[in-house]
Design an enzyme around this catalytic site. Structure first.
Site, PDB file in Angstrom:
ATOM      1  CG  HIS A   1      -0.080  -0.014   2.529  1.00 40.86           C
ATOM      2  ND1 HIS A   1       0.514   1.116   3.059  1.00 40.86           N
ATOM      3  CD2 HIS A   1       0.261  -1.035   3.348  1.00 40.86           C
ATOM      4  CE1 HIS A   1       1.172   0.793   4.153  1.00 40.86           C
ATOM      5  NE2 HIS A   1       1.036  -0.509   4.356  1.00 40.86           N
TER       6      HIS A   1
ATOM      7  CD  GLU B   1       2.362  -5.714   7.947  1.00 38.78           C
ATOM      8  OE1 GLU B   1       2.447  -6.931   7.630  1.00 38.78           O
ATOM      9  OE2 GLU B   1       3.176  -4.852   7.569  1.00 38.78           O
TER      10      GLU B   1
END
Length: 229
Positions: free
Chosen positions: A11, A86
């Protein structure tokens, strides 16, 4: 059948990235630089990889990066999968390295050497690698060998996922460099019966900006130089 090409994209930048805070699974949005990176990175990625399927972590910073990529070339509707999140870092999330070192000095030193920060309640490397591997396999298996799967995820999760895709021990092997924001790893499916099943073609590829300019954002050339200090 399975997708012939898999691309894993990190990202764009967030305020926590900019201030070097450990994000983990805290849902932090892109900052202004991150939105610029998402747009610039999307165009660069689409110039070499136009996904037949796009899947993203459900965390906002990844989902917004995926949306920018899909919009850049009129790609397919983006799907979400929480397995692409994550790694969770438990009590350490949101902290600076100096704050972690002060409160957990032994754990911090062990973590920097590659050990698991168990006392912080962090998710294990093995668990992250397993969920990333399962997500790639599930989304790729119904695709054709001439098709491309793009997954938008996070730095530690991608490193662990790629390590697992290469058949290596994610708990011990640390041979991949960390990913810059809106950079990607590109893998091709190996021939039937080959070991490992995937081959790494490229790692930490981005839009082609010098990394200091990329991290500074679109106004990098407006930064005051030494002569104006």
């Amino acid at each position: 059948m399975t997708a012939g090409t898999v691309v894993l994209v990190r990202h764009g930048r967030t305020a926590y990235n900019a201030t070097l805070r450990l994000q983990g699974q805290i849902d932090i949005p892109l900052d202004d630089v991150g939105r610029w990176q998402a747009a610039e990175g999307a165009a660069a990625l689409a110039s070499s990889h136009r996904a037949d399927r796009i899947v993203t972590s459900d965390l906002t910073r990844a989902a917004d990066t995926a949306a920018a990529y899909a919009a850049s070339y009129g790609g397919p509707v983006v799907q979400t999968d929480a397995r692409l999140r994550e790694r969770s870092f438990g009590a350490w999330e949101g902290l600076l390295a100096s704050e972690i070192r002060e409160s957990w000095p032994d754990e911090y030193d062990a973590w920097r050497r590659g050990a698991e920060p168990a006392a912080a309640g962090a998710e294990s490397k093995a668990d992250v690698a397993a969920r990333m591997l399962a997500a790639v396999a599930e989304h790729a298996e119904s695709m054709g060998e001439d098709e491309t799967l793009v997954l938008v995820s996070h730095g530690a999760a991608i490193s662990l996922g790629v390590t697992a895709l290469l058949g290596l021990d994610a708990t011990a092997w640390r041979g991949l460099s960390g990913m810059h924001n809106v950079h990607w790893s590109h893998l091709h499916r190996a021939a039937a019966g080959a070991t490992p099943s995937w081959r790494l073609v490229a790692h930490n590829v981005g839009a082609g900006y010098p990394i200091d300019h990329w991290q500074a954002g679109p106004d990098w050339n407006l930064e005051p130089g030494p002569e104006s200090a």
